[in-house]
Scaffold this active site. Structure first.
Site, PDB file in Angstrom:
ATOM      1  N   HIS A 177       0.841  -1.209   0.000  1.00  0.00           N
ATOM      2  CA  HIS A 177       0.000   0.000   0.000  1.00  0.00           C
ATOM      3  C   HIS A 177       0.875   1.258   0.000  1.00  0.00           C
ATOM      4  CE1 HIS A 177      -2.987  -2.777   2.214  1.00  0.00           C
ATOM      5  NE2 HIS A 177      -3.485  -2.572   1.009  1.00  0.00           N
TER       6      HIS A 177
ATOM      7  N   LYS B 243     -16.181  -8.201   5.374  1.00  0.00           N
ATOM      8  CA  LYS B 243     -15.206  -8.974   6.157  1.00  0.00           C
ATOM      9  C   LYS B 243     -15.176  -8.514   7.628  1.00  0.00           C
ATOM     10  CE  LYS B 243     -12.361  -7.954   2.178  1.00  0.00           C
ATOM     11  NZ  LYS B 243     -11.215  -7.141   1.768  1.00  0.00           N
TER      12      LYS B 243
ATOM     13  N   ARG C 261      -2.225  -6.373  -8.907  1.00  0.00           N
ATOM     14  CA  ARG C 261      -1.053  -7.209  -8.619  1.00  0.00           C
ATOM     15  C   ARG C 261      -0.935  -8.372  -9.579  1.00  0.00           C
ATOM     16  NH1 ARG C 261      -2.843  -8.004  -2.573  1.00  0.00           N
ATOM     17  NH2 ARG C 261      -4.670  -8.353  -3.825  1.00  0.00           N
TER      18      ARG C 261
ATOM     19  N   SER D  17      -2.723  -7.835   2.651  1.00  0.00           N
ATOM     20  CA  SER D  17      -2.966  -7.720   4.098  1.00  0.00           C
ATOM     21  C   SER D  17      -3.322  -9.080   4.692  1.00  0.00           C
ATOM     22  CB  SER D  17      -4.103  -6.740   4.364  1.00  0.00           C
ATOM     23  OG  SER D  17      -3.748  -5.454   3.960  1.00  0.00           O
TER      24      SER D  17
HETATM   25  O1  PNS Z   1      -9.214  -3.579   0.096  1.00  0.00           O
HETATM   26  P1  PNS Z   1     -10.445  -4.020  -0.632  1.00  0.00           P
HETATM   27  O2  PNS Z   1     -11.293  -4.886   0.242  1.00  0.00           O
HETATM   28  O3  PNS Z   1     -10.130  -4.651  -1.940  1.00  0.00           O
HETATM   29  O4  PNS Z   1     -11.292  -2.695  -0.977  1.00  0.00           O
HETATM   30  C1  PNS Z   1     -12.548  -2.764  -1.590  1.00  0.00           C
HETATM   31  C2  PNS Z   1     -13.238  -1.386  -1.545  1.00  0.00           C
HETATM   32  C3  PNS Z   1     -13.307  -0.857  -0.142  1.00  0.00           C
HETATM   33  C4  PNS Z   1     -12.458  -0.420  -2.409  1.00  0.00           C
HETATM   34  C5  PNS Z   1     -14.680  -1.543  -2.134  1.00  0.00           C
HETATM   35  O5  PNS Z   1     -15.327  -2.589  -1.499  1.00  0.00           O
HETATM   36  C6  PNS Z   1     -15.502  -0.274  -2.004  1.00  0.00           C
HETATM   37  O6  PNS Z   1     -15.290   0.685  -2.710  1.00  0.00           O
HETATM   38  N1  PNS Z   1     -16.475  -0.278  -1.061  1.00  0.00           N
HETATM   39  C7  PNS Z   1     -17.329   0.848  -0.824  1.00  0.00           C
HETATM   40  C8  PNS Z   1     -18.741   0.587  -1.333  1.00  0.00           C
HETATM   41  C9  PNS Z   1     -18.856   0.922  -2.812  1.00  0.00           C
HETATM   42  O7  PNS Z   1     -18.705   2.032  -3.248  1.00  0.00           O
HETATM   43  N2  PNS Z   1     -19.182  -0.119  -3.586  1.00  0.00           N
HETATM   44  C10 PNS Z   1     -19.393   0.019  -5.009  1.00  0.00           C
HETATM   45  C11 PNS Z   1     -18.138  -0.140  -5.791  1.00  0.00           C
HETATM   46  S1  PNS Z   1     -18.560  -1.069  -7.188  1.00  0.00           S
END
Ligand code: PNS
Length: 159
Positions: free
Chosen positions: A18, A42, A90, A128
């Site tokens: 990150h 999660k 990645r 993570s």
């Molecule tokens: O670290 P992660 O779990 O891959 O992150 C995922 C994240 C937080 C970027 C994604 O789940 C997110 O944007 N959540 C917020 C809700 C949202 O806007 N969802 C619509 C996106 S399609």
């Protein structure tokens, strides 16, 4: 004009991977908001405040701000004035989910672009969840996370 990028994720906890992406983002935005999602399904190891604190301890740069958000990412992006969403790619396995998310975010907010960054070669395998797994069983994560995160993991797992 200040160009603001938003770098969203769970950051449970922040890793060297990150950090690498935050640094790379600063090549094309003036400010990066590291946005810690609160509503992901999660069950996190670190709570919201802990994750924010670890990001702030890890990245000490006036151009980087750690914020928590709930609800839709694009709505939060608008409130912080971000025009770019930064995500890391990645491996090919990341692609489908990331592509879906980028298209949905564009559908919701056409003015916000998603930019994918490739991490440093030696950090490509890092996540993570792997860091948590290694730390849980007492493995050495010193090369994978900031010392503050290493300490926090030791405290959580008692080893
Ligand atoms: O670290 P992660 O779990 O891959 O992150 C995922 C994240 C937080 C970027 C994604 O789940 C997110 O944007 N959540 C917020 C809700 C949202 O806007 N969802 C619509 C996106 S399609």
């Amino acid at each position: 004009m200040t160009r603001v990028g938003i770098y969203p994720g769970s950051f449970d906890p922040i890793t060297r991977g990150h950090e690498d992406l935050i640094r790379r983002s600063l090549a094309f935005v003036d400010k990066v908001v590291v946005a810690v999602a609160m509503n992901v399904a999660k069950q996190p190891l670190f709570n919201q405040e802990e994750r924010l604190t670890l990001i702030r301890e890890t990245v000490k740069d006036s151009r980087v701000e750690a914020r928590a958000f709930d609800g839709l990412l694009v709505e939060f992006a608008k409130t912080v004035g971000a025009t770019v969403i930064v995500r890391g790619l990645r491996a090919v396995s990341d692609f489908e989910y990331e592509f879906q998310m980028a298209l949905m975010n564009r559908n919701l907010a056409p003015a916000i672009e998603t930019v994918f960054l490739v991490p440093a070669f030696d950090l490509t395998y890092l996540s993570s969840s792997l860091v948590r797994e290694v730390a849980r069983f007492g493995g050495d994560v010193s090369a994978l996370v900031h010392p503050a995160v290493q300490r926090a993991l030791k405290q959580k797992y008692g080893r």
